[in-house]
Design a protein around this motif. Structure first.
Motif, PDB file in Angstrom:
ATOM      1  N   ASN A 224      61.971  27.467  25.027  1.00  0.00           N
ATOM      2  CA  ASN A 224      62.239  26.084  24.609  1.00  0.00           C
ATOM      3  C   ASN A 224      62.435  25.960  23.101  1.00  0.00           C
ATOM      4  N   GLY A 225      62.784  27.066  22.457  1.00  0.00           N
ATOM      5  CA  GLY A 225      62.962  27.056  21.011  1.00  0.00           C
ATOM      6  C   GLY A 225      61.800  27.661  20.265  1.00  0.00           C
ATOM      7  N   SER A 226      60.735  28.073  20.983  1.00  0.00           N
ATOM      8  CA  SER A 226      59.575  28.668  20.323  1.00  0.00           C
ATOM      9  C   SER A 226      59.949  29.955  19.600  1.00  0.00           C
ATOM     10  N   GLY A 227      60.861  30.736  20.213  1.00  0.00           N
ATOM     11  CA  GLY A 227      61.287  31.981  19.581  1.00  0.00           C
ATOM     12  C   GLY A 227      61.958  31.732  18.236  1.00  0.00           C
ATOM     13  N   PHE A 228      62.755  30.679  18.176  1.00  0.00           N
ATOM     14  CA  PHE A 228      63.437  30.332  16.913  1.00  0.00           C
ATOM     15  C   PHE A 228      62.414  29.936  15.856  1.00  0.00           C
ATOM     16  N   LEU A 229      61.430  29.111  16.240  1.00  0.00           N
ATOM     17  CA  LEU A 229      60.407  28.658  15.294  1.00  0.00           C
ATOM     18  C   LEU A 229      59.552  29.826  14.805  1.00  0.00           C
ATOM     19  N   LEU A 230      59.195  30.736  15.713  1.00  0.00           N
ATOM     20  CA  LEU A 230      58.390  31.890  15.316  1.00  0.00           C
ATOM     21  C   LEU A 230      59.173  32.830  14.404  1.00  0.00           C
ATOM     22  N   ALA A 231      60.472  32.963  14.673  1.00  0.00           N
ATOM     23  CA  ALA A 231      61.310  33.792  13.799  1.00  0.00           C
ATOM     24  C   ALA A 231      61.337  33.231  12.381  1.00  0.00           C
ATOM     25  N   GLN A 232      61.421  31.900  12.288  1.00  0.00           N
ATOM     26  CA  GLN A 232      61.390  31.274  10.969  1.00  0.00           C
ATOM     27  C   GLN A 232      60.036  31.476  10.293  1.00  0.00           C
ATOM     28  N   LEU A 233      58.963  31.351  11.082  1.00  0.00           N
ATOM     29  CA  LEU A 233      57.608  31.482  10.548  1.00  0.00           C
ATOM     30  C   LEU A 233      57.348  32.876  10.008  1.00  0.00           C
ATOM     31  N   PHE A 234      57.789  33.893  10.767  1.00  0.00           N
ATOM     32  CA  PHE A 234      57.541  35.275  10.370  1.00  0.00           C
ATOM     33  C   PHE A 234      58.696  35.875   9.568  1.00  0.00           C
ATOM     34  N   LYS A 235      59.688  35.035   9.239  1.00  0.00           N
ATOM     35  CA  LYS A 235      60.842  35.460   8.447  1.00  0.00           C
ATOM     36  C   LYS A 235      61.573  36.625   9.123  1.00  0.00           C
ATOM     37  N   LEU A 236      61.874  36.422  10.413  1.00  0.00           N
ATOM     38  CA  LEU A 236      62.578  37.422  11.195  1.00  0.00           C
ATOM     39  C   LEU A 236      64.025  37.000  11.416  1.00  0.00           C
ATOM     40  N   ASN A 237      64.879  37.961  11.723  1.00  0.00           N
ATOM     41  CA  ASN A 237      66.263  37.674  12.084  1.00  0.00           C
ATOM     42  C   ASN A 237      66.279  37.245  13.553  1.00  0.00           C
ATOM     43  N   TYR A 238      66.491  35.955  13.804  1.00  0.00           N
ATOM     44  CA  TYR A 238      66.391  35.386  15.156  1.00  0.00           C
ATOM     45  C   TYR A 238      67.319  36.110  16.125  1.00  0.00           C
ATOM     46  N   GLN A 239      66.756  36.600  17.245  1.00  0.00           N
ATOM     47  CA  GLN A 239      67.515  37.348  18.241  1.00  0.00           C
ATOM     48  C   GLN A 239      67.728  36.576  19.541  1.00  0.00           C
ATOM     49  N   GLY A 240      67.080  35.427  19.675  1.00  0.00           N
ATOM     50  CA  GLY A 240      67.172  34.671  20.915  1.00  0.00           C
ATOM     51  C   GLY A 240      65.785  34.335  21.432  1.00  0.00           C
ATOM     52  N   GLU A 241      65.743  33.550  22.507  1.00  0.00           N
ATOM     53  CA  GLU A 241      64.476  33.124  23.081  1.00  0.00           C
ATOM     54  C   GLU A 241      63.889  34.202  24.002  1.00  0.00           C
ATOM     55  N   GLY A 242      62.620  34.060  24.320  1.00  0.00           N
ATOM     56  CA  GLY A 242      61.974  34.979  25.240  1.00  0.00           C
ATOM     57  C   GLY A 242      61.215  36.087  24.533  1.00  0.00           C
ATOM     58  N   ILE A 243      60.297  36.720  25.266  1.00  0.00           N
ATOM     59  CA  ILE A 243      59.448  37.758  24.699  1.00  0.00           C
ATOM     60  C   ILE A 243      60.269  38.967  24.258  1.00  0.00           C
ATOM     61  N   GLY A 244      61.236  39.383  25.086  1.00  0.00           N
ATOM     62  CA  GLY A 244      62.040  40.552  24.752  1.00  0.00           C
ATOM     63  C   GLY A 244      62.793  40.388  23.441  1.00  0.00           C
ATOM     64  N   ASN A 245      63.383  39.222  23.240  1.00  0.00           N
ATOM     65  CA  ASN A 245      64.137  38.965  22.011  1.00  0.00           C
ATOM     66  C   ASN A 245      63.217  38.881  20.794  1.00  0.00           C
ATOM     67  N   PHE A 246      62.011  38.326  20.983  1.00  0.00           N
ATOM     68  CA  PHE A 246      61.044  38.247  19.889  1.00  0.00           C
ATOM     69  C   PHE A 246      60.629  39.652  19.454  1.00  0.00           C
ATOM     70  N   LEU A 247      60.372  40.525  20.423  1.00  0.00           N
ATOM     71  CA  LEU A 247      60.004  41.908  20.109  1.00  0.00           C
ATOM     72  C   LEU A 247      61.162  42.641  19.438  1.00  0.00           C
ATOM     73  N   GLN A 248      62.386  42.342  19.893  1.00  0.00           N
ATOM     74  CA  GLN A 248      63.567  42.953  19.274  1.00  0.00           C
ATOM     75  C   GLN A 248      63.666  42.542  17.798  1.00  0.00           C
ATOM     76  N   ALA A 249      63.370  41.292  17.503  1.00  0.00           N
ATOM     77  CA  ALA A 249      63.396  40.814  16.115  1.00  0.00           C
ATOM     78  C   ALA A 249      62.343  41.525  15.277  1.00  0.00           C
ATOM     79  N   LEU A 250      61.157  41.735  15.852  1.00  0.00           N
ATOM     80  CA  LEU A 250      60.096  42.451  15.139  1.00  0.00           C
ATOM     81  C   LEU A 250      60.509  43.888  14.854  1.00  0.00           C
ATOM     82  N   ARG A 251      61.119  44.545  15.853  1.00  0.00           N
ATOM     83  CA  ARG A 251      61.550  45.926  15.659  1.00  0.00           C
ATOM     84  C   ARG A 251      62.608  46.034  14.562  1.00  0.00           C
TER      85      ARG A 251
END
Length: 258
Positions: A224-251
């Motif tokens: 619901n947009g949580s991935g986008f907000l977390l990417a902004q918070l952690f200064k990550l390159n937003y990869q999309g929503e969902g756990i997989g995309n969040f982990l991809q951004a961290l990697r």
């Protein structure tokens, strides 16, 4: 864009046998413009009865999605919704009446639905040129589709306690001290004041840590947009929503720091 809506059920995929099994429960897929993110789309699968199955609520980003028929399935018209950046895949079967003799043959209505979906998930030419280098090659995409990689459903799937404990235990004392220093802003005072591997492992076992990890998983799974907000918070390159995309951004972020 008008709302796309059609009847479809979910498909169970067995990693061991590589077999797709359409579940008998009736359902509906609805695709509509996202109210939260301009140029994105909400993809919602809803069961029609109390089947015990949970609703799928996904955020579609044009250019990061493929929707293709699983041609190897001959017992029905099965489609795979694939997130190209992460490889996460959701399988559905079309439930409107089809050809009784060729169960995997698309009807004219099916083809119209697929075309509408292709129209919204395909980037415009200008956008395609900008993002071409960021998307997987055609060969990589085919490999992803052949693997049928299922989505990570929980952060525990990616970071079980045993893996985290092994990571900490294998650090040298100097590496562990550097790890604590680099993450000091996110650690409790009890760990920062007395940094020991046993103390850190006890923290990971604690109910507070487990509950926090579960809460983060739940937020990411809502798409619901949580991935986008977390990417902004952690200064990550937003990869999309969902756990997989969040982990991809961290990697990707970790790789860029090296």
């Amino acid at each position: 864009m008008s709302t796309i809506k059609f009847n479809a059920g979910k498909v169970q995929y067995d990693e061991d046998t590589k077999r797709c099994t359409p579940l008998p429960h009736k359902g509906t897929i609805t695709i509509k413009p996202s109210a939260d993110e301009e140029s994105f789309f909400d993809f919602i699968w809803t069961p029609k009865s109390s089947s015990g199955l949970e609703k799928d609520e996904l955020l579609i980003i044009p250019g990061d999605i493929s929707f293709k028929q699983v041609v190897s399935c001959k017992t029905g018209r099965v489609f795979a919704l694939t997130f190209l950046s992460s490889g996460a895949k959701y399988l559905y079967w079309l439930q409107d009446v089809g050809d009784d003799e060729q169960l995997n043959k698309l009807t004219e209505k099916d083809q119209q639905i697929v075309k509408k979906i292709q129209d919204i998930i395909t980037l415009d030419d200008d956008e395609d040129m900008e993002q071409e280098s960021e998307l997987p090659s055609e060969t990589e995409t085919v490999k992803q589709e052949q693997q049928f990689t299922l989505p990570i459903l929980d952060l525990d799937d990616a970071f079980p306690f045993e893996v985290l404990q092994q990571f900490i235990d294998e650090l040298s004392e100097e590496e562990f001290a550097k790890f604590i220093e680099d993450n000091s802003n996110d650690l409790p005072e009890t760990i920062k004041s007395n940094p020991t591997k046993q103390g850190f492992n006890d923290l990971m076992r604690s109910g507070f840590f487990q509950q926090s990890k579960a809460n983060l998983s739940n937020h990411l799974k809502r798409n619901n947009g949580s991935g986008f907000l977390l990417a902004q918070l952690f200064k990550l390159n937003y990869q999309g929503e969902g756990i997989g995309n969040f982990l991809q951004a961290l990697r990707k972020s970790n790789h860029e720091k090296k």
